[in-house]
Design a protein around this motif. Structure first.
Motif, mmCIF file in Angstrom:
data_model
loop_
_atom_site.group_PDB
_atom_site.id
_atom_site.type_symbol
_atom_site.label_atom_id
_atom_site.label_comp_id
_atom_site.label_asym_id
_atom_site.label_seq_id
_atom_site.Cartn_x
_atom_site.Cartn_y
_atom_site.Cartn_z
ATOM 1 N N MET A 218 0.856 -1.185 0.000
ATOM 2 C CA MET A 218 0.000 0.000 0.000
ATOM 3 C C MET A 218 0.895 1.238 0.000
ATOM 4 S SD MET A 218 -3.216 -0.800 0.005
ATOM 5 C CE MET A 218 -4.045 0.623 0.705
ATOM 6 N N PRO A 219 0.485 2.329 -0.671
ATOM 7 C CA PRO A 219 1.326 3.536 -0.665
ATOM 8 C C PRO A 219 1.500 4.076 0.743
ATOM 9 C CG PRO A 219 -0.380 3.677 -2.359
ATOM 10 C CD PRO A 219 -0.714 2.501 -1.509
ATOM 11 N N SER A 220 2.645 4.686 0.964
ATOM 12 C CA SER A 220 2.894 5.336 2.248
ATOM 13 C C SER A 220 2.020 6.580 2.374
ATOM 14 C CB SER A 220 4.365 5.753 2.335
ATOM 15 O OG SER A 220 4.613 6.826 1.416
ATOM 16 N N GLN A 221 1.987 7.137 3.565
ATOM 17 C CA GLN A 221 1.338 8.435 3.748
ATOM 18 C C GLN A 221 2.090 9.469 2.905
ATOM 19 O OE1 GLN A 221 1.055 9.645 7.801
ATOM 20 N NE2 GLN A 221 0.263 11.677 7.336
ATOM 21 N N ARG A 222 1.339 10.372 2.266
ATOM 22 C CA ARG A 222 1.968 11.394 1.429
ATOM 23 C C ARG A 222 2.755 12.366 2.303
ATOM 24 N NH1 ARG A 222 -2.006 14.207 -2.569
ATOM 25 N NH2 ARG A 222 -2.043 12.064 -3.334
ATOM 26 N N ILE A 223 3.997 12.614 1.907
ATOM 27 C CA ILE A 223 4.852 13.552 2.663
ATOM 28 C C ILE A 223 5.381 14.618 1.708
ATOM 29 C CG2 ILE A 223 5.506 11.805 4.326
ATOM 30 C CD1 ILE A 223 8.149 12.905 1.916
ATOM 31 N N ARG A 224 5.893 15.682 2.269
ATOM 32 C CA ARG A 224 6.536 16.727 1.474
ATOM 33 C C ARG A 224 7.980 16.871 1.951
ATOM 34 N NH1 ARG A 224 3.803 22.478 1.093
ATOM 35 N NH2 ARG A 224 2.617 21.486 -0.569
ATOM 36 N N THR A 225 8.907 16.810 1.033
ATOM 37 C CA THR A 225 10.310 16.985 1.389
ATOM 38 C C THR A 225 10.554 18.418 1.857
ATOM 39 O OG1 THR A 225 10.772 17.427 -0.938
ATOM 40 C CG2 THR A 225 11.175 15.188 -0.148
ATOM 41 N N GLU A 226 11.646 18.599 2.600
ATOM 42 C CA GLU A 226 12.001 19.937 3.062
ATOM 43 C C GLU A 226 12.373 20.823 1.871
ATOM 44 O OE1 GLU A 226 12.073 21.319 6.149
ATOM 45 O OE2 GLU A 226 11.026 19.536 6.851
ATOM 46 N N GLY A 227 12.251 22.136 2.064
ATOM 47 C CA GLY A 227 12.589 23.072 1.006
ATOM 48 C C GLY A 227 14.095 23.311 0.922
ATOM 49 N N ALA A 228 14.506 23.912 -0.215
ATOM 50 C CA ALA A 228 15.905 24.287 -0.446
ATOM 51 C C ALA A 228 15.910 25.452 -1.427
ATOM 52 C CB ALA A 228 16.690 23.103 -1.016
ATOM 53 N N PRO A 229 16.986 26.247 -1.450
ATOM 54 C CA PRO A 229 17.042 27.333 -2.432
ATOM 55 C C PRO A 229 16.997 26.769 -3.854
ATOM 56 C CG PRO A 229 18.730 27.611 -0.753
ATOM 57 C CD PRO A 229 18.156 26.247 -0.558
ATOM 58 N N PRO A 230 16.381 27.480 -4.807
ATOM 59 C CA PRO A 230 16.362 26.996 -6.187
ATOM 60 C C PRO A 230 17.778 26.825 -6.725
ATOM 61 C CG PRO A 230 14.871 28.865 -5.896
ATOM 62 C CD PRO A 230 15.693 28.769 -4.654
ATOM 63 N N ASN A 231 17.973 25.854 -7.607
ATOM 64 C CA ASN A 231 19.294 25.687 -8.226
ATOM 65 C C ASN A 231 19.231 25.735 -9.748
ATOM 66 O OD1 ASN A 231 18.205 23.259 -8.946
ATOM 67 N ND2 ASN A 231 19.609 21.991 -7.751
ATOM 68 N N VAL A 232 18.069 26.120 -10.274
ATOM 69 C CA VAL A 232 17.905 26.237 -11.726
ATOM 70 C C VAL A 232 17.518 27.675 -12.046
ATOM 71 C CG1 VAL A 232 16.598 25.461 -13.741
ATOM 72 C CG2 VAL A 232 17.233 23.824 -11.957
ATOM 73 N N ALA A 233 18.154 28.250 -13.087
ATOM 74 C CA ALA A 233 17.842 29.617 -13.496
ATOM 75 C C ALA A 233 16.779 29.604 -14.579
ATOM 76 C CB ALA A 233 19.100 30.309 -14.017
ATOM 77 N N PRO A 234 15.910 30.629 -14.622
ATOM 78 C CA PRO A 234 14.941 30.732 -15.703
ATOM 79 C C PRO A 234 15.646 30.796 -17.063
ATOM 80 C CG PRO A 234 14.407 32.261 -13.941
ATOM 81 C CD PRO A 234 15.763 31.721 -13.639
ATOM 82 N N SER A 235 14.978 30.265 -18.091
ATOM 83 C CA SER A 235 15.551 30.246 -19.439
ATOM 84 C C SER A 235 14.815 31.223 -20.349
ATOM 85 C CB SER A 235 15.482 28.833 -20.020
ATOM 86 O OG SER A 235 14.128 28.406 -20.104
ATOM 87 N N ASP A 236 15.333 31.359 -21.567
ATOM 88 C CA ASP A 236 14.725 32.204 -22.608
ATOM 89 C C ASP A 236 14.504 33.637 -22.127
ATOM 90 O OD1 ASP A 236 14.718 29.969 -24.186
ATOM 91 O OD2 ASP A 236 12.607 29.489 -23.828
ATOM 92 N N VAL A 237 15.486 34.196 -21.416
ATOM 93 C CA VAL A 237 15.362 35.577 -20.956
ATOM 94 C C VAL A 237 15.522 36.506 -22.157
ATOM 95 C CG1 VAL A 237 16.350 37.372 -19.482
ATOM 96 C CG2 VAL A 237 16.228 35.005 -18.675
ATOM 97 N N GLY A 238 14.609 37.438 -22.294
ATOM 98 C CA GLY A 238 14.633 38.362 -23.425
ATOM 99 C C GLY A 238 13.637 39.472 -23.185
#
Length: 941
Positions: free
Chosen positions: A632-652
């Motif tokens: 059976m699936p486990s109880q739904r959990i949410r991982t801890e947060g962290a600063p973003p490590n991906v930059a937005p693309s197609d900047v113009g």
């Protein structure tokens, strides 16, 4: 039988302004003999002999009702010779026809902005409480400026009202950030079982706070729904287990706020067990269970024949005829009252076997046990005695007379055969009944099933052979773990040998794991049976692991523990952990430490997870026989947060309106947010300068920012870059892009603008281009002289065009026309306005064709002259179209005469169309159809 209600009085409101002059309370019951009816008002008998009252059956009619005399609680009392019952109470109250206000639950609140019907759209930033009607704005933006009005409506009536408009003027310091502050706080709430409950929670803050709901130390109800904005929690069909402490948490990166309140669930009384009509022997005891559930727990009270009798549990000993009557059990708490009515009858009779005589022939197996029933009808309960032939029987080691009169004999032998008589006697008489006992051979399992060990997919056989009395039929019944096998439903896997007598062999085909267990073969006749059992062991892939727990939740990893499932008789060799997020319905193998999870392990760490993402996990076990079903699936959990490590693309970006710098980028998808309060930091500066200017965009779905600055020079080169942020920190900047600020709107005026009238509804406009290379096109405005300039219609063409045609104009009307150039920054100054008048309308009269004469190879067609009206253009001539019938193209003739010659059609039919022509255009059409033989028809005249 005694009275049974079919209709009871209900609460009634009598409008004091009513012209009816009477009010009625209904009451109807069935009974034999026919019942009599009485009514009580506030527990006092109503004198039905008074003229102001009348009765129709059990229905009470009150003539000329008065509040002071007739308001109160009414009860209908119904009686016959078997007893009396009281109806539930019904209230008669007096009120007005019109009500001036409505309960809060019947009101709906919305807010208008500036005018009706422009209602403000609700989102995460704006909220309207349906509890108090207030409008809340988490942080005020410039676009919120305006006049607001509260709009209140009632769904149950077609009525609504709105308040005076209130101005809202945003202050200049609105860009200041501040922490979440909950302003809409739900209160302790009481709800009845099955109702829907709404809780509201909203917080102010900049950036807009994120709202989260939870139930203290318990999971949220399965029927709970949270609104898109997060401000409203609805619990549908609330149950007892939904009671508890609920919490709303608001958070932005400046801080968080919490609010708690309790939800209590109560319920009106409901029957768990209620009384029914009952018949009891005289002198016997009665326990009449009457149990109700509810919250608070309902109290129980009893009425007998309409009079208060007892409270709580009802037990009566040594019943007499005086105890007969109509009883009512009443369950009551603060939320309601329910009634259960039943009749108690007391009976007395001498013993009789007429309805249930003893069996004439009784069969018993050798060495077995037999019970001979003796069940006469009698009241009070009789005393029993038995005889075999002339011998009186008494209790012994093999013979026993039960309290209910049954005779039991064990270890049956041939000597037990014979005639048996049961005697029953009470204080009202006596009776007896006789049957004959015969002995049969006992049923025995002679070849019992043996234990079997198989692998999934193989076949298995269970043997079972029995001996029995030859005069009786023998049947075999197979059961698995105590449940009888249904061979019709399970024919794909179970098959029974029915060809050989006394053989009950069982074949199990394509054995599956669920077929493992203890099989029991029962050989039985109508007299006795014999059973034997054996175990089927099925080896196969492991069962699902259980007890999954998620522990040590971090940003990219969690620890999992589980308990091993059944190995199905083959040791577990390894485990596989799978995960799933809301991004996909597909379960995927997770990366773990250790990478290979051996079969003796019951814990592992899942790694390389996405921060601030909701996950479910499941585990699959494998052995040498295959891979088992997932856990059976486990109880739904949410991982801890962290600063973003991906930059937005197609900047113009670039373009836009005058004095604007438009910056665009591709927003990051949810899986890259990594935390709460996600947004973007946009940095930009003129090319070559050192200082970067930064702005914050708090909407994670927006990929565009427009910077306005009246001092910004047009078409200036800028450097721009964008990075993401959340409540845990900032991510990396994107690559720097070079864009240009918006260009200026054109400043030149188109020259040599000329307008030429083409007809009563058309004109053409032409001009010379301006020299500005940024011009994207030209706009032509035109409006009637009697209209305002704001009502002007507009036509836009590309910068490749030098002229255009204006259509659908009004006849004989003065128009103003001008031309201006435009680009992405806006419109340039218009040319000088040219005034021009359209032609009068073409003649409305249709030519009347008066003759069509064939002359050799031609037709001569003649029509009357068309006279134009004073507001129409003069007739300049006529246009004649000669075309094949069914086609639109043909030969066009022009003439100033009222006659024309056309060729005789060589094949098929032709249509001749005639219309007047003027400077205002062409008039209405007259048609005639001709053929090579004769004139066919006059289509229109």
């Amino acid at each position: 039988y005694g009275p049974v209600f079919e209709e009871q009085p209900i609460d009634t409101i009598y409008p004091e302004e009513s012209s009816d002059g009477q009010v009625s309370m209904n009451c109807r019951a069935r009974a034999i003999p026919f019942p009599t009816y009485r009514w009580k008002l506030n527990n006092w008998d109503i004198d039905l002999t008074k003229e102001r009252y009348s009765m129709v059956g059990g229905r009470l009619v009150i003539n000329n009702p008065e509040k002071s005399r007739d308001a109160g609680k009414y009860v209908c009392v119904v009686s016959n010779i078997f007893g009396t019952v009281r109806s539930s109470e019904a209230t008669l109250s007096f009120g007005c026809k019109m009500i001036k206000s409505f309960p809060p639950d019947d009101l709906s609140y919305r807010w208008l902005l500036n005018e009706f019907p422009v209602f403000i759209a609700l989102d995460k930033r704006r909220f309207v409480s349906q509890t108090n009607g207030n409008l809340y704005i988490a942080n005020v933006e410039a676009s919120d400026k305006g006049n607001y009005s509260c709009f209140v409506s009632s769904p149950s009536i077609t009525k609504s009202v709105f308040s005076k408009f209130i101005p809202l003027i945003p202050q200049s310091d609105r860009a200041k950030v501040y922490p979440a502050d909950i302003k809409v706080k739900f209160k302790d709430t009481y709800a009845l079982l099955g109702q829907n409950v709404t809780l509201e929670c909203f917080a102010l803050g900049n950036p807009v706070p994120e709202l989260r709901w939870s139930k203290y130390l318990e999971p949220m109800p399965a029927t709970a729904e949270i609104s898109m904005s997060g401000a409203v929690l609805k619990i549908f069909n609330i149950q007892y287990e939904d009671e508890g402490l609920y919490e709303c948490e608001a958070e932005n990166y400046k801080g968080k706020d919490k609010h708690q309140a309790r939800v209590y669930v109560q319920a009106s009384p409901e029957w768990v067990e209620h009384i029914n009509d009952t018949e009891k022997d005289i002198g016997s005891d009665l326990y009449w269970p009457c149990v109700a559930t509810g919250k608070p727990i309902p109290t129980i009270r009893w009425l007998k024949n309409g009079v208060s009798f007892r409270k709580g549990e009802l037990r009566m000993q040594s019943l007499s005829f005086d105890d007969a009557g109509m009883y009512q059990c009443i369950a009551e708490n603060a939320h309601g009252i329910i009634y259960a009515n039943a009749e108690l009858k007391i009976v007395a009779s001498p013993p009789t076997f007429e309805l249930n005589p003893m069996k004439k022939k009784i069969l018993a197996a050798k060495g077995g046990r037999v019970i001979i029933e003796c069940k006469p009808k009698a009241a009070p309960k009789p005393k029993f005695s038995w005889s075999k032939g002339t011998e009186l029987l008494v209790n012994g080691s093999r013979i026993r007379i039960w309290d209910d009169g049954s005779l039991e004999i064990i270890n049956i032998t041939k000597l037990d055969e014979g005639r048996y008589t049961c005697f029953a006697e009470n204080n009202r008489g006596k009776a007896n009944s006789t049957g004959v006992l015969e002995m049969t051979e006992a049923t025995r399992i002679t070849l019992a099933p043996l234990n079997v060990d198989v692998t999934v997919g193989e076949n298995a056989t269970m043997q079972c052979i029995a001996s029995h009395d030859p005069t009786l039929d023998l049947t075999f019944i197979w059961s698995l773990n105590g449940f009888v096998i249904d061979f019709e439903k399970e024919h794909e896997h179970y098959e029974r040998n029915v060809m050989i007598k006394s053989n009950g062999e069982l074949l199990i085909k394509n054995v599956q794991l669920r077929h493992a267990g203890r099989y029991t073969c029962t050989a039985q006749t109508i007299v006795d049976n014999s059973s034997a059992s054996a175990d089927l062991v099925v080896r196969g892939p492991p069962g699902p692991p259980g007890g999954i727990r998620v522990e040590e939740i971090r940003d990219t990893a969690v620890a999992l523990t589980w308990s091993r499932g059944t190995d199905n008789h083959s040791p577990i060799s390894k485990y596989t952990i799978q995960s799933k997020t809301f991004l996909s319905e597909e379960w995927k193998d997770a990366k773990t430490e250790p990478s290979d999870i051996e079969g003796n392990m019951e814990s592992a760490t899942v790694i390389d997870l996405i921060p601030w993402m909701e996950y479910e996990f499941r585990i699959i076990a494998t052995n040498t026989l295959g891979t088992g079903e997932p856990s059976m699936p486990s109880q739904r959990i949410r991982t801890e947060g962290a600063p973003p490590n991906v930059a937005p693309s197609d900047v113009g970006g670039g373009g836009g309106s005058n004095r604007e710098l438009t910056i665009t980028w591709m927003p990051l998808s949810r899986e890259y947010h990594y935390g709460n309060n996600f947004g973007y930091i946009v940095a930009f500066k003129p090319f070559g300068e050192k200082e970067w200017r930064r702005v914050t965009v708090t909407n994670p779905e927006i990929g565009r920012y427009v910077h306005k600055d009246e001092s910004m020079p047009p078409s200036t080169q800028y450097q721009v870059k964008v990075k993401a942020f959340n409540n845990k920190g900032d991510g990396p900047f994107s690559l720097t892009a070079v864009i240009y600020s918006a260009q200026d709107a054109p400043t030149e005026i188109p020259t040599d603008v000329s307008v030429k009238v083409l007809s009563s509804s058309e004109m053409s406009v032409s001009w010379h281009h301006v020299s500005d290379k940024s011009v994207e096109g030209y706009q032509i405005r035109y409006w009637a002289a009697h209209d305002k300039e704001a009502a002007a219609q507009r036509v836009q063409v590309s910068n490749q065009e030098y002229s255009t045609k204006l259509e659908n104009l009004k006849p004989n009307t003065r128009y103003h026309v001008d031309v201006s150039a435009f680009n992405s920054a806006g419109y340039g100054p218009p040319s000088r306005t040219i005034d021009i008048i359209t032609r009068k309308a073409p003649p409305s009269q249709r030519p009347r064709i008066i003759s069509s004469v064939r002359s050799g190879s031609r037709y001569i067609i003649t029509w009357d002259h068309v006279k134009a009206m004073s507001n129409e253009s003069a007739v300049e001539g006529y246009k004649v179209l000669y075309r094949p019938d069914g086609q639109h193209e043909g030969k066009l003739f022009s003439t100033g005469k009222h006659t024309i010659e056309v060729p005789v059609p060589s094949d098929g039919e032709y249509v001749v169309e005639v219309r007047a022509h003027s400077e205002g255009g062409d008039g209405e059409v007259a048609q005639i159809k001709i053929s090579g033989e004769q004139i066919t028809s006059l289509l229109s005249s």
